[in-house]
Design a protein around this motif. Sequence first.
Motif, PDB file in Angstrom:
ATOM      1  N   VAL A 188       0.821  -1.644   0.032  1.00  0.00           N
ATOM      2  CA  VAL A 188      -0.022  -0.500   0.376  1.00  0.00           C
ATOM      3  C   VAL A 188       0.895   0.508  -0.241  1.00  0.00           C
ATOM      4  CG1 VAL A 188      -1.631   1.266   1.693  1.00  0.00           C
ATOM      5  CG2 VAL A 188      -1.856  -0.887   1.035  1.00  0.00           C
ATOM      6  N   GLY A 189       1.914   0.904   0.523  1.00  0.00           N
ATOM      7  CA  GLY A 189       3.032   2.160   0.964  1.00  0.00           C
ATOM      8  C   GLY A 189       3.019   2.728  -0.617  1.00  0.00           C
ATOM      9  N   ALA A 190       4.172   1.785  -0.870  1.00  0.00           N
ATOM     10  CA  ALA A 190       4.669   1.480  -2.763  1.00  0.00           C
ATOM     11  C   ALA A 190       3.425   2.280  -3.191  1.00  0.00           C
ATOM     12  CB  ALA A 190       5.277   0.450  -3.413  1.00  0.00           C
ATOM     13  N   TYR A 191       1.774   1.738  -3.509  1.00  0.00           N
ATOM     14  CA  TYR A 191       1.174   2.221  -4.616  1.00  0.00           C
ATOM     15  C   TYR A 191       1.073   3.534  -3.654  1.00  0.00           C
ATOM     16  CZ  TYR A 191      -0.372  -2.453  -6.406  1.00  0.00           C
ATOM     17  OH  TYR A 191      -0.176  -3.639  -7.379  1.00  0.00           O
ATOM     18  N   ARG A 192       1.032   4.292  -2.776  1.00  0.00           N
ATOM     19  CA  ARG A 192       1.015   5.944  -2.398  1.00  0.00           C
ATOM     20  C   ARG A 192       2.020   6.317  -3.334  1.00  0.00           C
ATOM     21  NH1 ARG A 192      -1.408   4.853   3.668  1.00  0.00           N
ATOM     22  NH2 ARG A 192      -3.824   4.420   3.003  1.00  0.00           N
ATOM     23  N   ASP A 193       3.262   5.906  -2.895  1.00  0.00           N
ATOM     24  CA  ASP A 193       4.514   6.439  -3.571  1.00  0.00           C
ATOM     25  C   ASP A 193       4.402   6.165  -5.006  1.00  0.00           C
ATOM     26  OD1 ASP A 193       5.916   6.567  -1.174  1.00  0.00           O
ATOM     27  OD2 ASP A 193       7.035   5.434  -1.248  1.00  0.00           O
ATOM     28  N   THR A 194       3.612   5.598  -6.087  1.00  0.00           N
ATOM     29  CA  THR A 194       3.838   5.842  -7.458  1.00  0.00           C
ATOM     30  C   THR A 194       2.070   7.031  -7.232  1.00  0.00           C
ATOM     31  OG1 THR A 194       4.153   3.533  -7.587  1.00  0.00           O
ATOM     32  CG2 THR A 194       2.668   4.777  -9.317  1.00  0.00           C
ATOM     33  N   LEU A 195       1.239   7.102  -6.518  1.00  0.00           N
ATOM     34  CA  LEU A 195       0.107   8.084  -6.653  1.00  0.00           C
ATOM     35  C   LEU A 195       0.984   8.932  -6.631  1.00  0.00           C
ATOM     36  CD1 LEU A 195      -2.450   8.278  -7.190  1.00  0.00           C
ATOM     37  CD2 LEU A 195      -3.098   8.093  -4.597  1.00  0.00           C
ATOM     38  N   ARG A 196       1.594   9.542  -5.559  1.00  0.00           N
ATOM     39  CA  ARG A 196       2.231  10.691  -5.927  1.00  0.00           C
ATOM     40  C   ARG A 196       2.705  11.098  -6.948  1.00  0.00           C
ATOM     41  NH1 ARG A 196       2.800   9.349  -0.049  1.00  0.00           N
ATOM     42  NH2 ARG A 196       4.193   8.225  -0.801  1.00  0.00           N
ATOM     43  N   LEU A 197       3.412  10.117  -7.540  1.00  0.00           N
ATOM     44  CA  LEU A 197       3.981  11.027  -8.551  1.00  0.00           C
ATOM     45  C   LEU A 197       3.440  11.040  -9.471  1.00  0.00           C
ATOM     46  CD1 LEU A 197       7.138  11.258 -10.236  1.00  0.00           C
ATOM     47  CD2 LEU A 197       6.947   8.166 -10.269  1.00  0.00           C
ATOM     48  N   ASP A 251      -4.198   7.970 -15.777  1.00  0.00           N
ATOM     49  CA  ASP A 251      -3.596   7.383 -15.220  1.00  0.00           C
ATOM     50  C   ASP A 251      -3.628   7.404 -13.917  1.00  0.00           C
ATOM     51  OD1 ASP A 251      -2.284   6.675 -17.187  1.00  0.00           O
ATOM     52  OD2 ASP A 251      -1.458   7.994 -16.989  1.00  0.00           O
ATOM     53  N   VAL A 252      -4.422   8.484 -12.962  1.00  0.00           N
ATOM     54  CA  VAL A 252      -3.711   8.244 -11.803  1.00  0.00           C
ATOM     55  C   VAL A 252      -5.477   7.785 -11.484  1.00  0.00           C
ATOM     56  CG1 VAL A 252      -5.072  10.838  -9.900  1.00  0.00           C
ATOM     57  CG2 VAL A 252      -3.049  11.233 -11.842  1.00  0.00           C
ATOM     58  N   VAL A 253      -6.327   7.675 -11.915  1.00  0.00           N
ATOM     59  CA  VAL A 253      -7.613   6.446 -11.310  1.00  0.00           C
ATOM     60  C   VAL A 253      -7.112   5.543 -10.937  1.00  0.00           C
ATOM     61  CG1 VAL A 253      -9.669   6.267 -11.601  1.00  0.00           C
ATOM     62  CG2 VAL A 253      -9.031   8.806 -12.648  1.00  0.00           C
ATOM     63  N   ARG A 254      -6.115   4.527 -11.804  1.00  0.00           N
ATOM     64  CA  ARG A 254      -5.901   3.882 -12.209  1.00  0.00           C
ATOM     65  C   ARG A 254      -5.052   3.507 -10.369  1.00  0.00           C
ATOM     66  NH1 ARG A 254      -3.895   3.020 -18.200  1.00  0.00           N
ATOM     67  NH2 ARG A 254      -5.566   2.197 -19.243  1.00  0.00           N
ATOM     68  N   VAL A 255      -4.349   4.062 -10.002  1.00  0.00           N
ATOM     69  CA  VAL A 255      -3.518   3.854  -9.469  1.00  0.00           C
ATOM     70  C   VAL A 255      -3.984   4.466  -8.147  1.00  0.00           C
ATOM     71  CG1 VAL A 255      -1.104   4.944  -7.565  1.00  0.00           C
ATOM     72  CG2 VAL A 255      -1.351   4.877 -10.371  1.00  0.00           C
ATOM     73  N   GLU A 256      -5.307   4.968  -7.947  1.00  0.00           N
ATOM     74  CA  GLU A 256      -6.647   5.176  -7.015  1.00  0.00           C
ATOM     75  C   GLU A 256      -6.869   3.798  -6.555  1.00  0.00           C
ATOM     76  OE1 GLU A 256      -7.137  10.275  -6.718  1.00  0.00           O
ATOM     77  OE2 GLU A 256      -8.552   8.579  -7.863  1.00  0.00           O
ATOM     78  N   THR A 257      -7.024   3.027  -7.412  1.00  0.00           N
ATOM     79  CA  THR A 257      -8.254   2.519  -7.593  1.00  0.00           C
ATOM     80  C   THR A 257      -7.012   0.971  -7.167  1.00  0.00           C
ATOM     81  OG1 THR A 257      -9.329   2.940  -9.330  1.00  0.00           O
ATOM     82  CG2 THR A 257      -8.714  -0.154  -9.009  1.00  0.00           C
ATOM     83  N   GLU A 258      -5.699   0.803  -7.206  1.00  0.00           N
ATOM     84  CA  GLU A 258      -5.286  -0.402  -6.749  1.00  0.00           C
ATOM     85  C   GLU A 258      -5.008  -0.047  -4.996  1.00  0.00           C
ATOM     86  OE1 GLU A 258      -3.344  -2.792  -8.181  1.00  0.00           O
ATOM     87  OE2 GLU A 258      -4.804  -2.143 -10.235  1.00  0.00           O
ATOM     88  N   VAL A 259      -4.633   1.636  -5.025  1.00  0.00           N
ATOM     89  CA  VAL A 259      -4.387   2.047  -3.535  1.00  0.00           C
ATOM     90  C   VAL A 259      -5.576   1.357  -2.425  1.00  0.00           C
ATOM     91  CG1 VAL A 259      -3.648   3.729  -1.870  1.00  0.00           C
ATOM     92  CG2 VAL A 259      -2.711   3.037  -3.628  1.00  0.00           C
ATOM     93  N   ALA A 260      -7.280   2.154  -3.639  1.00  0.00           N
ATOM     94  CA  ALA A 260      -7.726   0.883  -2.446  1.00  0.00           C
ATOM     95  C   ALA A 260      -8.300  -0.297  -2.280  1.00  0.00           C
ATOM     96  CB  ALA A 260      -9.028   1.677  -3.182  1.00  0.00           C
ATOM     97  N   ALA A 261      -8.007  -0.849  -3.181  1.00  0.00           N
ATOM     98  CA  ALA A 261      -7.943  -2.381  -3.051  1.00  0.00           C
ATOM     99  C   ALA A 261      -7.050  -2.817  -2.870  1.00  0.00           C
ATOM    100  CB  ALA A 261      -7.614  -2.785  -4.771  1.00  0.00           C
ATOM    101  N   THR A 262      -5.461  -2.315  -2.592  1.00  0.00           N
ATOM    102  CA  THR A 262      -5.211  -2.985  -1.673  1.00  0.00           C
ATOM    103  C   THR A 262      -5.283  -2.647  -0.120  1.00  0.00           C
ATOM    104  OG1 THR A 262      -3.258  -2.513  -3.388  1.00  0.00           O
ATOM    105  CG2 THR A 262      -2.815  -3.434  -1.194  1.00  0.00           C
ATOM    106  N   GLU A 263      -5.839  -1.697   0.533  1.00  0.00           N
ATOM    107  CA  GLU A 263      -5.988  -1.799   1.489  1.00  0.00           C
ATOM    108  C   GLU A 263      -7.116  -2.026   2.135  1.00  0.00           C
ATOM    109  OE1 GLU A 263      -7.289   2.891   1.373  1.00  0.00           O
ATOM    110  OE2 GLU A 263      -4.893   3.874   2.208  1.00  0.00           O
ATOM    111  N   SER A 264      -8.346  -2.413   1.215  1.00  0.00           N
ATOM    112  CA  SER A 264     -10.016  -3.000   1.379  1.00  0.00           C
ATOM    113  C   SER A 264      -8.835  -4.295   1.965  1.00  0.00           C
ATOM    114  CB  SER A 264     -10.574  -3.544   0.130  1.00  0.00           C
ATOM    115  OG  SER A 264     -11.132  -4.061   0.634  1.00  0.00           O
ATOM    116  N   GLU A 265      -8.029  -5.079   1.270  1.00  0.00           N
ATOM    117  CA  GLU A 265      -7.354  -6.582   1.082  1.00  0.00           C
ATOM    118  C   GLU A 265      -6.817  -6.734   2.426  1.00  0.00           C
ATOM    119  OE1 GLU A 265      -4.786  -8.104  -1.700  1.00  0.00           O
ATOM    120  OE2 GLU A 265      -6.192  -7.674  -3.683  1.00  0.00           O
ATOM    121  N   ALA A 266      -6.376  -5.273   3.006  1.00  0.00           N
ATOM    122  CA  ALA A 266      -4.979  -5.275   4.517  1.00  0.00           C
ATOM    123  C   ALA A 266      -6.641  -4.882   5.438  1.00  0.00           C
ATOM    124  CB  ALA A 266      -4.328  -3.463   4.236  1.00  0.00           C
TER     125      ALA A 266
END
Length: 494
Positions: A207-216, A230-245
């Motif tokens: 999740v932290g790595a995805y957030r770094d990518t999202l900021r970039l 591109d921003v929405v795609r990364v935001e989706t990955e961040v939210a989905a991975t947080e849900s798994e956590a």
Amino acid sequence: MKSDSKLSRPWRAALLPLVAALVLVGCATAPAELPAFNTPAQFKEQAAPQAEGTWTRAQPAESQPRGEWWRAFRDPVLDKLVERAAANNTSIQSAAARLAEARAVLRSTDADRAPQVGLGAGASRQAGLDRNQSNRPSTLITAGVDFSYEIDLFGRLSRASDAARLDAESREGLLQSTRLLVQAETAQTYLSLRALDAERALVRETVGAYRDTLRLVQRRNQAGDLAELDVVRVETEVAATESEALTLDRRRAELEHALAVLTGETASSFALETQDWSTALPTIPAGVPATVLTRRPDISAAQKAVFAAQSRVGVAQTAWFPSISLTGGGGYASSDIDHLFKWSARSWGIGALLALPLFDGGRREAGVQSANAQLDGALANYRAQVLGAFKDVEDQLSSLRILEQQSGVQGRAVASASRATTLSDSRYRNGLVSQLDLLDARRQELQNRRQALQVRSAQYQATVGLVRALGGSWETPQAVGAATPETPAQIATR
């Protein structure tokens, strides 16, 4: 002489049933003891090539020590949890109560073999006690000692006592089985929780790595280099991975609550801090003899149940023979309480009772058939326990063998996925690959790392499962000592 002969004939006739019973008493002998079962010298998963049909005779060994096998994992937290479960687990307490009940039944059964002595006193008022006073009512007061004793001529009481003793020993085996089950469940639940902690840390790291990518990506979007897609795609990955956590957090809470129940504590007051997974993984040595199964508590309990059923067959057979009891009593009886304990008011009596049922509509035969059916069922259950024990051990041994191979293959998959993520990230930052390529590489790495953790967790679970299947520690006087346990870090770098 003729007169004496004539007088003895009635006695001879009266003794004929007893003599016949003594002749037939051999029919009520206890059945032969359960033979020891044959086992292969080694388990199939560990055995070296050997001639077909190599078997060894395995005698019961339920008294063989099972060892503190959980200490091989070298985890102080696990040691404390197992100790708390041994002291407070309700299943163990319930099994201990059933054992205490069985022992009480044994003491009650043994008491039937001892003389019965009691004190008695009473008072009654009725007519006709005093012949000199016609039918005028009078009072009779008694006080005395009663004695009775059944002669166990045909072994009915002794066999009933043997059956009760074997029932108690069977309950003791079930108590040991419950202890082993609770120890194994505690260890498996704790190890599952530690594996989940490691998986949660991995997902949080992703999740932290995805957030770094999202900021970039957001900075590049603000600079006009990337589209909003591109921003929405990364935001989706961040939210989905947080849900798994969060899903893993929920599962951890459930495991923590299960540990609370196992240790006999309330879930509201029980907590286990998150820490690094440093539990060692013991290596099961090759050549563990199959004879260790003879100490399994459930096999021991099943065997005792067979012996108890055999004794009950003998008890049922003795119903065909007479019962002989001796009775006696002595005391005082008087119509006046002032004269109750005078020497003239004394009374006593002794007697012997022989009872031999002649016709009961088939009740005794049905009792013998029922006892034999119970014996057949106990024998079948004993065989089922033995067959199930071999299945359990072979299942866990094959799981450990395959999981070790899978761990090596999965380690290579993790290394490749990690390298692919590093290359994709570098190429993405230099504009050589699309964002989808980077996200896919990270997704694959996370999936492979999580699968590697699950394989490692399965190795721990199978090790505990093997301990449970063996009936305790594999370190027996006949077995080779265990190799040095491996830590999760060592397993991951194999």
